[in-house]
Design a protein around this motif. Structure first.
Motif, PDB file in Angstrom:
ATOM      1  N   ASN A 293       0.830  -1.206   0.000  1.00 15.96           N
ATOM      2  CA  ASN A 293       0.000   0.000   0.000  1.00 15.96           C
ATOM      3  C   ASN A 293       0.864   1.256   0.000  1.00 15.96           C
ATOM      4  OD1 ASN A 293      -2.128  -1.713   0.060  1.00 15.96           O
ATOM      5  ND2 ASN A 293      -2.645  -1.385   2.210  1.00 15.96           N
ATOM      6  N   TYR A 294       1.942   1.209   0.765  1.00 19.35           N
ATOM      7  CA  TYR A 294       2.826   2.375   0.842  1.00 19.35           C
ATOM      8  C   TYR A 294       3.482   2.625  -0.516  1.00 19.35           C
ATOM      9  CZ  TYR A 294       6.172   5.768   2.577  1.00 19.35           C
ATOM     10  OH  TYR A 294       6.893   6.918   2.769  1.00 19.35           O
ATOM     11  N   PHE A 295       3.953   1.556  -1.118  1.00 11.51           N
ATOM     12  CA  PHE A 295       4.600   1.688  -2.432  1.00 11.51           C
ATOM     13  C   PHE A 295       3.585   2.194  -3.468  1.00 11.51           C
ATOM     14  CE2 PHE A 295       6.486  -0.332  -6.367  1.00 11.51           C
ATOM     15  CZ  PHE A 295       7.544   0.563  -6.461  1.00 11.51           C
ATOM     16  N   ALA A 296       2.361   1.676  -3.394  1.00  5.56           N
ATOM     17  CA  ALA A 296       1.323   2.096  -4.345  1.00  5.56           C
ATOM     18  C   ALA A 296       1.048   3.593  -4.192  1.00  5.56           C
ATOM     19  CB  ALA A 296       0.041   1.301  -4.119  1.00  5.56           C
ATOM     20  N   LYS A 297       1.015   4.035  -2.937  1.00  4.73           N
ATOM     21  CA  LYS A 297       0.765   5.469  -2.678  1.00  4.73           C
ATOM     22  C   LYS A 297       1.902   6.298  -3.299  1.00  4.73           C
ATOM     23  CE  LYS A 297       0.441   8.439   1.305  1.00  4.73           C
ATOM     24  NZ  LYS A 297       1.660   8.468   2.041  1.00  4.73           N
ATOM     25  N   ARG A 359       8.257  -4.887 -13.628  1.00  4.45           N
ATOM     26  CA  ARG A 359       7.998  -5.386 -12.275  1.00  4.45           C
ATOM     27  C   ARG A 359       8.941  -4.721 -11.277  1.00  4.45           C
ATOM     28  NH1 ARG A 359      10.058 -11.198 -10.217  1.00  4.45           N
ATOM     29  NH2 ARG A 359      11.779  -9.833  -9.617  1.00  4.45           N
ATOM     30  N   PHE A 360       8.363  -4.221 -10.189  1.00  2.00           N
ATOM     31  CA  PHE A 360       9.178  -3.725  -9.082  1.00  2.00           C
ATOM     32  C   PHE A 360       9.053  -4.693  -7.906  1.00  2.00           C
ATOM     33  CE2 PHE A 360       8.128   0.590 -10.935  1.00  2.00           C
ATOM     34  CZ  PHE A 360       9.445   0.933 -11.257  1.00  2.00           C
ATOM     35  N   CYS A 361      10.145  -4.850  -7.157  1.00  2.00           N
ATOM     36  CA  CYS A 361      10.083  -5.604  -5.901  1.00  2.00           C
ATOM     37  C   CYS A 361       9.986  -4.581  -4.776  1.00  2.00           C
ATOM     38  CB  CYS A 361      11.350  -6.448  -5.748  1.00  2.00           C
ATOM     39  SG  CYS A 361      11.486  -7.174  -4.100  1.00  2.00           S
ATOM     40  N   PHE A 362       8.916  -4.700  -3.957  1.00  2.00           N
ATOM     41  CA  PHE A 362       8.752  -3.701  -2.876  1.00  2.00           C
ATOM     42  C   PHE A 362       9.110  -4.262  -1.500  1.00  2.00           C
ATOM     43  CE2 PHE A 362       4.458  -5.401  -3.848  1.00  2.00           C
ATOM     44  CZ  PHE A 362       4.105  -5.930  -2.612  1.00  2.00           C
ATOM     45  N   ALA A 363       9.889  -5.346  -1.471  1.00  2.00           N
ATOM     46  CA  ALA A 363      10.329  -5.904  -0.184  1.00  2.00           C
ATOM     47  C   ALA A 363      11.524  -5.109   0.342  1.00  2.00           C
ATOM     48  CB  ALA A 363      10.684  -7.370  -0.356  1.00  2.00           C
ATOM     49  N   LYS A 364      11.303  -3.823   0.524  1.00  2.00           N
ATOM     50  CA  LYS A 364      12.391  -2.907   0.871  1.00  2.00           C
ATOM     51  C   LYS A 364      11.951  -1.977   1.992  1.00  2.00           C
ATOM     52  CE  LYS A 364      14.332  -4.633  -2.738  1.00  2.00           C
ATOM     53  NZ  LYS A 364      15.374  -5.620  -2.645  1.00  2.00           N
ATOM     54  N   HIS A 365      12.929  -1.382   2.676  1.00  2.00           N
ATOM     55  CA  HIS A 365      12.611  -0.383   3.701  1.00  2.00           C
ATOM     56  C   HIS A 365      11.893   0.791   3.043  1.00  2.00           C
ATOM     57  CE1 HIS A 365      14.839  -2.460   6.747  1.00  2.00           C
ATOM     58  NE2 HIS A 365      15.946  -2.451   6.032  1.00  2.00           N
ATOM     59  N   GLU A 367      12.360   3.871   3.341  1.00  2.00           N
ATOM     60  CA  GLU A 367      13.286   4.909   2.832  1.00  2.00           C
ATOM     61  C   GLU A 367      13.797   4.527   1.441  1.00  2.00           C
ATOM     62  OE1 GLU A 367      15.032   3.352   6.250  1.00  2.00           O
ATOM     63  OE2 GLU A 367      12.858   3.651   6.193  1.00  2.00           O
ATOM     64  N   THR A 368      14.037   3.241   1.227  1.00  2.00           N
ATOM     65  CA  THR A 368      14.518   2.800  -0.092  1.00  2.00           C
ATOM     66  C   THR A 368      13.431   3.043  -1.138  1.00  2.00           C
ATOM     67  OG1 THR A 368      15.776   1.096   1.035  1.00  2.00           O
ATOM     68  CG2 THR A 368      15.495   0.824  -1.348  1.00  2.00           C
ATOM     69  N   LEU A 369      12.198   2.692  -0.777  1.00  2.00           N
ATOM     70  CA  LEU A 369      11.087   2.895  -1.729  1.00  2.00           C
ATOM     71  C   LEU A 369      10.924   4.389  -2.019  1.00  2.00           C
ATOM     72  CD1 LEU A 369       8.501   0.350  -0.228  1.00  2.00           C
ATOM     73  CD2 LEU A 369      10.025   0.002  -2.185  1.00  2.00           C
ATOM     74  N   GLU A 370      11.055   5.192  -0.952  1.00  2.00           N
ATOM     75  CA  GLU A 370      10.911   6.649  -1.141  1.00  2.00           C
ATOM     76  C   GLU A 370      12.006   7.192  -2.061  1.00  2.00           C
ATOM     77  OE1 GLU A 370      11.119   7.992   2.900  1.00  2.00           O
ATOM     78  OE2 GLU A 370       9.168   7.076   3.372  1.00  2.00           O
TER      79      GLU A 370
END
Ligand code: PMP
Ligand code: GLN
Length: 379
Positions: A293-297, A359-365, A367-370
């Motif tokens: 959800n955070y990554f989608a936002k 494809r993105f992998c969102f198994a990250k902190h 801060e990394t996604l940001e």
């Protein structure tokens, strides 16, 4: 002159993109590995078993304590009783389980049905064994299975069907109805099913993972494969397993014993003990749903278009709102010029057509996604 056994196979995309990400100091959202520390208690247990001298060969099919613990977990959650002595093999990750299971059953000329986009380790192994992959495309945009097509693809040469549920790279999760249709399709045949369930503990929005082992008519012909790498943030430890009826496991063991013989002993003991605390895997869906959800936002601030997912730690996005380029060239350019690595969807297809999904992998902190999305906003 070398006569290649895999003339059409190059280096896997996961190595290519991770290497490119490292070269360009890009944020690596390509290869699927969690950025999180392995559970500290699990690390402590591994050390405890190393120090206590559990450092020699494990039994060929795995440490008894781990086999028993896994079988009781499956019994509890999927209501299927596997015999821990005869119906399970601990493997060096899901990759080795897949290689072993395909090799144990596929003869020259056998047909294997697989769904595209397909995780990249199925086809080469089928081909190494002289098998013929038969591709069925999942239907975009929601990547559902056209079961009529599956039924029509079955011939007297069909030996195996490989399903991946939850599905990498689309994030689709099979419904009970999907599995029930599959079981009807294969009834009265000798078709073996491989069910790759490495993301079994990562499903979203209240959707339950239904293991093929939980459906008796499927379980009797299915090899269920999974991996602790995804579940405990330990992809580098390479421990997984397969469960199946005894007559299938008997053949799998014949290959397994000469491929690796056995798997890392102290890690197996540690996993056996760690698995007793169910919170480690039962909390995973919530953990990753929040990440998704955070990554989608964050992605909402870019021009990429999100494709809905139901599980796994992967997110597909449509790039056609940004570029006319094909997904492969775009993913390479995005890594080099914008410093974010992804995986182009087209690599998971046998026919290389122009595609516009990555494809993105969102198994990250977070801060990394940001940091990643800050760069993607510029696109
Ligand atoms: N199957 C699927 C669908 C995967 O995504 C992966 C990669 N993690 C594997 C199998 C291989 O698992 P392992 O790393 O345990 O070999
Ligand atoms: N399964 C991981 C992915 O899909 C990669 C595994 C690997 O690198 N072989 O990204």
């Amino acid at each position: 002159m070398i006569h290649s056994k895999l003339p059409n196979t190059g280096t896997t995309i996961f190595s290519i993109m991770t290497q490119l990400a490292n070269e360009h100091k890009a944020i690596n959202l390509s290869q699927g590995f969690p950025e999180f520390q392995a559970f500290p208690e699990l690390g402590r247990l591994v050390k405890q078993y190393i120090d206590a001298g559990f450092n020699q060969y494990a039994p060929m099919h795995g440490v008894k304590e781990l086999r028993e613990q896994i079988c009781s977990k499956i019994q509890k959650h999927y209501k299927k009783a596997y015999n821990p002595d005869t119906e399970i093999v601990i493997t060096s990750g899901a990759t080795q389980a897949l290689y072993t299971a395909i090799t144990a059953f596929i003869h020259k000329g056998d047909e294997v049905i697989i769904f595209e986009p397909a995780y990249d380790s199925y086809v080469p192994v089928i081909e190494l064994n002289g098998g013929i992959p038969v591709f069925i495309k999942l239907n975009a945009p929601n990547f559902s299975v056209n079961w009529t097509e599956v039924r029509a693809a079955i011939t007297e040469k069909t030996k195996m069907i490989i399903v991946n549920n939850p599905h990498n790279p689309t994030g689709v999760v099979f419904s009970k109805e999907d599995l029930s249709i599959l079981s009807k399709i294969v009834s009265n045949t000798d078709i073996i099913i491989i069910s790759d369930e490495v993301y079994e503990h990562i499903t979203f929005d209240g959707i339950q993972h239904i293991s093929a082992s939980s459906i008796p008519e499927l379980a009797e012909r299915t090899i269920v494969i999974t991996s602790f790498g995804k579940t405990f943030h330990t992809t580098g430890w390479k421990v997984g397993y397969c469960v199946a009826p005894e007559e299938l496991i008997k053949e799998i063991k014949k290959v397994h014993q000469y491929l690796v013989f056995s798997v890392n002993t102290p890690v197996q003991y540690a996993l056996a003990e760690f698995l007793k605390d169910e919170s480690s895997f039962l909390g995973l869906s919530t953990f990753y749903e929040e990440k998704r959800n955070y990554f989608a936002k964050l992605i909402g601030e870019t021009r990429f278009k999100l494709i809905q997912n139901q599980g796994t730690f992967f997110q597909l996005v449509d790039i056609s709102t940004i570029t006319d380029e094909d997904d492969y060239s775009f993913a390479i350019r995005m890594t080099k010029e914008y410093g974010v690595a992804s995986i182009p969807l087209s690599v998971f297809y046998s026919q290389k057509e122009k595609m516009s999904l990555i494809r993105f992998c969102f198994a990250k902190h977070n801060e990394t996604l940001e940091r990643g999305v800050e760069r993607l906003i510029k696109l």
